[in-house]
Design an enzyme around this catalytic site. Sequence first.
Site, PDB file in Angstrom:
ATOM      1  N   MET A  30       0.845  -1.203   0.000  1.00 59.15           N
ATOM      2  CA  MET A  30       0.000   0.000   0.000  1.00 59.15           C
ATOM      3  C   MET A  30       0.881   1.254   0.000  1.00 59.15           C
ATOM      4  SD  MET A  30      -3.457  -0.966   2.009  1.00 59.15           S
ATOM      5  CE  MET A  30      -2.884  -0.725   3.676  1.00 59.15           C
ATOM      6  N   LEU A  33       6.701   3.380   1.388  1.00 63.09           N
ATOM      7  CA  LEU A  33       7.633   2.259   1.530  1.00 63.09           C
ATOM      8  C   LEU A  33       8.677   2.491   2.616  1.00 63.09           C
ATOM      9  CD1 LEU A  33       8.313   1.447  -2.255  1.00 63.09           C
ATOM     10  CD2 LEU A  33       6.585   0.448  -0.725  1.00 63.09           C
ATOM     11  N   GLU A  35      11.894   0.017   4.942  1.00 61.55           N
ATOM     12  CA  GLU A  35      12.852  -1.074   4.743  1.00 61.55           C
ATOM     13  C   GLU A  35      12.171  -2.452   4.723  1.00 61.55           C
ATOM     14  OE1 GLU A  35      15.919  -0.791   3.806  1.00 61.55           O
ATOM     15  OE2 GLU A  35      16.505  -2.912   4.041  1.00 61.55           O
ATOM     16  N   HIS A  37       9.284  -3.241   3.382  1.00 58.65           N
ATOM     17  CA  HIS A  37       8.844  -3.465   1.997  1.00 58.65           C
ATOM     18  C   HIS A  37      10.047  -3.751   1.088  1.00 58.65           C
ATOM     19  CE1 HIS A  37       5.527  -0.508   3.314  1.00 58.65           C
ATOM     20  NE2 HIS A  37       4.865  -1.612   3.014  1.00 58.65           N
ATOM     21  N   GLY A 147       5.067 -10.219   3.834  1.00 58.79           N
ATOM     22  CA  GLY A 147       5.863 -10.076   5.052  1.00 58.79           C
ATOM     23  C   GLY A 147       5.263 -10.840   6.215  1.00 58.79           C
ATOM     24  N   LYS A 149       5.318  -9.859   9.130  1.00 57.34           N
ATOM     25  CA  LYS A 149       4.684  -8.838   9.986  1.00 57.34           C
ATOM     26  C   LYS A 149       3.166  -8.994  10.017  1.00 57.34           C
ATOM     27  CE  LYS A 149       3.921  -4.450  11.459  1.00 57.34           C
ATOM     28  NZ  LYS A 149       2.566  -4.278  11.004  1.00 57.34           N
ATOM     29  N   ARG A 187       2.144   2.768   9.206  1.00 55.28           N
ATOM     30  CA  ARG A 187       1.312   3.436  10.222  1.00 55.28           C
ATOM     31  C   ARG A 187       2.140   3.984  11.384  1.00 55.28           C
ATOM     32  NH1 ARG A 187      -2.865  -0.635   8.684  1.00 55.28           N
ATOM     33  NH2 ARG A 187      -4.626   0.550   7.856  1.00 55.28           N
TER      34      ARG A 187
HETATM   35  P1  AMP Z   1       1.467  -2.882   3.478  1.00 54.63           P
HETATM   36  O1  AMP Z   1       2.017  -1.836   2.564  1.00 54.63           O
HETATM   37  O2  AMP Z   1       1.458  -2.491   4.925  1.00 54.63           O
HETATM   38  O3  AMP Z   1       0.138  -3.426   3.002  1.00 54.63           O
HETATM   39  O4  AMP Z   1       2.469  -4.108   3.406  1.00 54.63           O
HETATM   40  C1  AMP Z   1       2.841  -4.665   2.179  1.00 54.63           C
HETATM   41  C2  AMP Z   1       3.662  -5.901   2.432  1.00 54.63           C
HETATM   42  O5  AMP Z   1       4.811  -5.547   3.199  1.00 54.63           O
HETATM   43  C3  AMP Z   1       2.917  -6.971   3.236  1.00 54.63           C
HETATM   44  O6  AMP Z   1       3.255  -8.254   2.728  1.00 54.63           O
HETATM   45  C4  AMP Z   1       3.461  -6.770   4.622  1.00 54.63           C
HETATM   46  O7  AMP Z   1       3.423  -7.937   5.424  1.00 54.63           O
HETATM   47  C5  AMP Z   1       4.893  -6.383   4.321  1.00 54.63           C
HETATM   48  N1  AMP Z   1       5.487  -5.665   5.454  1.00 54.63           N
HETATM   49  C6  AMP Z   1       5.003  -4.564   6.074  1.00 54.63           C
HETATM   50  N2  AMP Z   1       5.796  -4.216   7.110  1.00 54.63           N
HETATM   51  C7  AMP Z   1       6.803  -5.136   7.153  1.00 54.63           C
HETATM   52  C8  AMP Z   1       7.926  -5.334   8.004  1.00 54.63           C
HETATM   53  N3  AMP Z   1       8.193  -4.531   9.032  1.00 54.63           N
HETATM   54  N4  AMP Z   1       8.732  -6.381   7.743  1.00 54.63           N
HETATM   55  C9  AMP Z   1       8.478  -7.223   6.705  1.00 54.63           C
HETATM   56  N5  AMP Z   1       7.435  -7.087   5.874  1.00 54.63           N
HETATM   57  C10 AMP Z   1       6.601  -6.062   6.096  1.00 54.63           C
END
Ligand code: AMP
Length: 283
Positions: A30, A33, A35, A37, A147, A149, A187
């Site tokens: 989303m 970005l 680290e 991502h 991730g 996470k 966030r």
């Molecule tokens: P988001 O942009 O929050 O929807 O996350 C996109 C992708 O990045 C998802 O697969 C998340 O699990 C991964 N992600 C987000 N934060 C982290 C993190 N701290 N470590 C590893 N992967 C992450």
Amino acid sequence: MERLTTIAALRQAVAGARARGASIGFVPTMGYLHEGHLRLIDEARRLTDVVVLSVFVNPLQFAPHEDLASYPRDLSGDVEKASTRGAGLLFVPDAREIYPREPRVRVVPGALAERWEGEVRPGHFAGVLTVVLKLLNIVQPDVVVFGQKDVQQATVVRAMVTDTDLPVRVVVAPTVRDADGLAMSSRNSYLTAAHRSEALVLSRALFAVRDAHGGGETDPERLLRVATRLLAASPEVAVDYLALADAETLEPVTRAARTGDVVLVAARVGGTRLIDNVILGWP
Ligand code: AMP
């Protein structure tokens, strides 16, 4: 790095790469970005020739009272980071491109999505799976990287891919943390300095459970009590759930396995909702 905003243009670019014999990796995000991502891009690059990164804030996975309108956005920063890190194609569709009409069909996530995040955020995983299915159909990658996470998201996506025979390999990369332990998240930008330091109790509580488990404790109640004590000492932190679950079924366990069970936590710190987890028996 090529930047594309339409499904047709993205498909054409992917077809061009395929015609040159390249394998395709995909990292859905989303945006905003960090680290965490970027390590997903690294992992996709390790496994495939051309990496597609999508930046799309998916309205379908937000409830009306949630932070869709205020979700952090920084497209020029994202372009810079993704290209420096070696993404080949950046897909940045707008909401009308992905949802030209109210979707008539949505993916039903099933029991894996009913607990934890699914209980606090009804409809969230239906929104996630619907957009992930669409993106997988658009990109048609060999490998998609998520991730750790968002462990429940990764589990639910894996179940969709397995149960519907989607021809893609799902890879889950470790959680990336700031030096003080806070799991990186777009966030986190909502947090004031004071709330950010309060938020550290989440990772500390998870690490304390991991340490107690490393010391031989296997009783879930006693393990979780270690975390509850720490969390209770932070009045600004309102816990939504704290659980010790089987990593595949996400069901609570009655005894912690030597490795592989997951400790999940979600909490609100100030107005910001954060989630984190650790796998027991892993460093
Ligand atoms: P988001 O942009 O929050 O929807 O996350 C996109 C992708 O990045 C998802 O697969 C998340 O699990 C991964 N992600 C987000 N934060 C982290 C993190 N701290 N470590 C590893 N992967 C992450």
